[in-house]
Enzyme design. Structure first.
Site: not given
Ligand code: X6L
Ligand code: MG
Ligand code: MG
Length: 171
Positions: A93, A102, A105, A107
């Site tokens: 990563r 990535r 990940d 968590d």
């Molecule tokens: C505004 C700002 C709205 C930030 C939403 C949502 C940020 C989710 C980060 C957000 C915001 C995340 C995964 C992902 C990510 C995953 C799927 C996160 C971290 N990780 N989408 N997006 N699976 N489907 O593991 O969850 S980035």
């Molecule tokens: Mg995550």
């Molecule tokens: Mg993480």
């Protein structure tokens, strides 16, 4: 579950959320779970199916494959977090774009009944109750998993948006 359990050696039941959208996501998830299983102090209790999930957050990117695992561990929360980050690094990563694509990940979602609010570790994960890509795999293997708001994973899923985007990947 108290802070003494990891000191006394009694294992704590935990949930981890894993995701990948670079390279071969299913192979990456398989390898990460294998490394978790081989970790001294971690016993794998359950592993969800693989789910294809639309990307959440501000970065346009490919779909993810997400899973959850349930483990019993004698590691402290910080030691468990450190091992998760180590596995991310071992699998290659690179942290460039925040919330971007990535290889893997890993968590820490839940650590027993503990509430942890440290700069690098918030448990139960404060936003997991709104994320179908976490709740669907978690409820598959641990429907009674305790969330931060007192609900179970299965109860939170009843009001969780965007579930139709999360698709079971058939074996
Ligand atoms: C505004 C700002 C709205 C930030 C939403 C949502 C940020 C989710 C980060 C957000 C915001 C995340 C995964 C992902 C990510 C995953 C799927 C996160 C971290 N990780 N989408 N997006 N699976 N489907 O593991 O969850 S980035
Ligand atoms: Mg995550
Ligand atoms: Mg993480």
């Amino acid at each position: 579950m108290t802070h003494q359990d990891f000191a006394t050696g009694a294992p704590t039941r935990c949930a981890l959320g894993l995701g990948s959208n670079l390279g071969d996501p299913i192979a990456n998830l398989h390898e990460a779970v294998r490394r978790l299983e081989e970790t001294s102090g971690i016993t794998l209790v359950g592993r969800s199916s693989n789910y294809r999930t639309p990307p959440w957050g501000p970065v346009p990117q490919d779909d993810f494959v997400n899973i959850c695992v349930v483990i019993d561990t004698t590691m402290s929360p910080q030691a468990l977090l450190k091992r998760c980050l180590e596995i991310e690094n071992e699998l290659g990563r690179v942290r460039d774009v925040r919330w971007g694509p990535r290889v893997i990940d890993v968590d820490v979602l839940i650590y027993g009944m503990e509430t942890i609010a440290e700069p690098d570790l918030e448990v139960p994960h404060p936003r997991m109750g709104e994320r179908a890509f976490v709740l669907i795999p978690l409820a598959e293997i641990w429907p009674d998993a305790p969330l931060a708001d007192g609900r179970t994973a299965a109860a939170a899923l009843e009001t969780c948006p965007d579930q139709e985007g999360v698709v079971l990947i058939e074996e």
